[in-house]
Design a protein around this motif. Sequence first.
Motif, PDB file in Angstrom:
ATOM      1  N   PRO A   1      35.899  77.684  51.540  1.00  0.00           N
ATOM      2  CA  PRO A   1      36.098  77.084  50.216  1.00  0.00           C
ATOM      3  C   PRO A   1      36.008  75.559  50.215  1.00  0.00           C
ATOM      4  CG  PRO A   1      37.717  78.802  50.621  1.00  0.00           C
ATOM      5  CD  PRO A   1      37.023  78.561  51.918  1.00  0.00           C
ATOM      6  N   GLY A   2      36.101  74.929  51.389  1.00  0.00           N
ATOM      7  CA  GLY A   2      35.977  73.483  51.448  1.00  0.00           C
ATOM      8  C   GLY A   2      34.590  73.012  51.825  1.00  0.00           C
ATOM      9  N   SER A   3      33.613  73.879  51.782  1.00  0.00           N
ATOM     10  CA  SER A   3      32.248  73.552  52.209  1.00  0.00           C
ATOM     11  C   SER A   3      31.508  72.734  51.161  1.00  0.00           C
ATOM     12  CB  SER A   3      31.473  74.841  52.481  1.00  0.00           C
ATOM     13  OG  SER A   3      31.360  75.595  51.280  1.00  0.00           O
ATOM     14  N   SER A   4      30.325  72.240  51.563  1.00  0.00           N
ATOM     15  CA  SER A   4      29.486  71.464  50.644  1.00  0.00           C
ATOM     16  C   SER A   4      29.072  72.310  49.441  1.00  0.00           C
ATOM     17  CB  SER A   4      28.238  70.957  51.381  1.00  0.00           C
ATOM     18  OG  SER A   4      28.600  70.107  52.438  1.00  0.00           O
ATOM     19  N   LEU A   5      28.704  73.569  49.691  1.00  0.00           N
ATOM     20  CA  LEU A   5      28.297  74.445  48.602  1.00  0.00           C
ATOM     21  C   LEU A   5      29.439  74.611  47.611  1.00  0.00           C
ATOM     22  CD1 LEU A   5      26.351  76.449  47.241  1.00  0.00           C
ATOM     23  CD2 LEU A   5      27.223  78.224  48.796  1.00  0.00           C
ATOM     24  N   ALA A   6      30.633  74.855  48.113  1.00  0.00           N
ATOM     25  CA  ALA A   6      31.788  75.054  47.237  1.00  0.00           C
ATOM     26  C   ALA A   6      32.089  73.805  46.415  1.00  0.00           C
ATOM     27  CB  ALA A   6      33.004  75.448  48.067  1.00  0.00           C
ATOM     28  N   SER A   7      31.875  72.627  47.006  1.00  0.00           N
ATOM     29  CA  SER A   7      32.190  71.387  46.293  1.00  0.00           C
ATOM     30  C   SER A   7      31.261  71.147  45.113  1.00  0.00           C
ATOM     31  CB  SER A   7      32.118  70.199  47.258  1.00  0.00           C
ATOM     32  OG  SER A   7      30.777  69.975  47.690  1.00  0.00           O
ATOM     33  N   HIS A   8      30.069  71.733  45.146  1.00  0.00           N
ATOM     34  CA  HIS A   8      29.115  71.575  44.048  1.00  0.00           C
ATOM     35  C   HIS A   8      29.232  72.691  43.001  1.00  0.00           C
ATOM     36  CE1 HIS A   8      27.141  68.863  46.965  1.00  0.00           C
ATOM     37  NE2 HIS A   8      26.616  68.276  45.897  1.00  0.00           N
ATOM     38  N   ALA A   9      30.012  73.715  43.300  1.00  0.00           N
ATOM     39  CA  ALA A   9      30.057  74.907  42.441  1.00  0.00           C
ATOM     40  C   ALA A   9      31.037  74.749  41.292  1.00  0.00           C
ATOM     41  CB  ALA A   9      30.423  76.125  43.275  1.00  0.00           C
TER      42      ALA A   9
END
Length: 334
Positions: A138-146
């Motif tokens: 949940p702290g990944s780059s993908l999650a940060s853009h979602a």
Amino acid sequence: MVPSPAVSPETFDAPRALRLAHDTFDIESKALLGLKARQGEGFTQAVLAMLRCTGRVVVMGMGKSGHVGRKIAATLASTGTPAMFVHPAEASHGDLGMVTPGDVVLAISNSGESDELAAILPALKRVGITLVAMTGRPGSSLASHADMVLDSGVDQEACPLNLAPTASTIAQMAVGDALAVALLDARGFREEDFARSHPGGSLGRKLLTHVRDVMRSGDEVPRVAPDTPFVDMMKEMTRKGLGATAVVDAAGEVLGIFTDGDLRRLVEGGNDLRGLTARETMHAKPRLVRADALAVEAADLMEQHRITSVLVVDTTGQLVGALNTNDLMRAKVI
């Protein structure tokens, strides 16, 4: 290049293989149960976004996540949510044109750091889509853009090396199924809706096939008048090969039916049949089915009353057809 086996088939350790299988089931079961605590507002908001979606749910993922994504897209599409899969790498080379404003993109990546997804995130955001990330981090780059995040994290892979995606792909599949189930329930999706998207399957045949589609009609339907002599009635039954004949009045309304079973009972009773008429031998008030009824309803009627033939009538009660169990079997309704 296929690696050489560490041991020869002659020294294969069967108990170890079975133990690893059991470990796999235990690890993946634990991963699935762990998903319950990881779903919350992100899940419900994702379902709501997909319900409100005026376009399609576009599923994306690389590698094993991509294979899972294809299955999720297929499940969504077959349960009432328009969906398709777009390969992230191909999206960078033109397939991004498949994504339109109003779509919801479901991006799947266990690490949340897929280079191919990261490369198209800015372009996706410019299109004006809603981005739902399914990731184990949940702290990944993908999650940060979602806009919403679905946590599909697992504590360990079932792979003994903890490398090959195993438990993590099972978790992704389960979260995708959970989305589809929640969506179909919210949409009021029914068996009839499922059948329409699966016309070639057994459920489709049962829920989309009507009596009129499988019944015998016109000259194929055996019918006689009530004063027809017994011998002539038997000739009509033989010609039409249904194992029964309808007895109808001049207007075509069904008065009764005579079947092979009725004939057998008359013979066993020692009756003199030559002087009898159709009215005297018929079974009055027979079971009837409407032409616009589902074929499976006719099958249920025949099974319930232990009969092999049934007469078909229209909305006014006029004889329009007939069918037996063989007709239903040929149509694969039973």
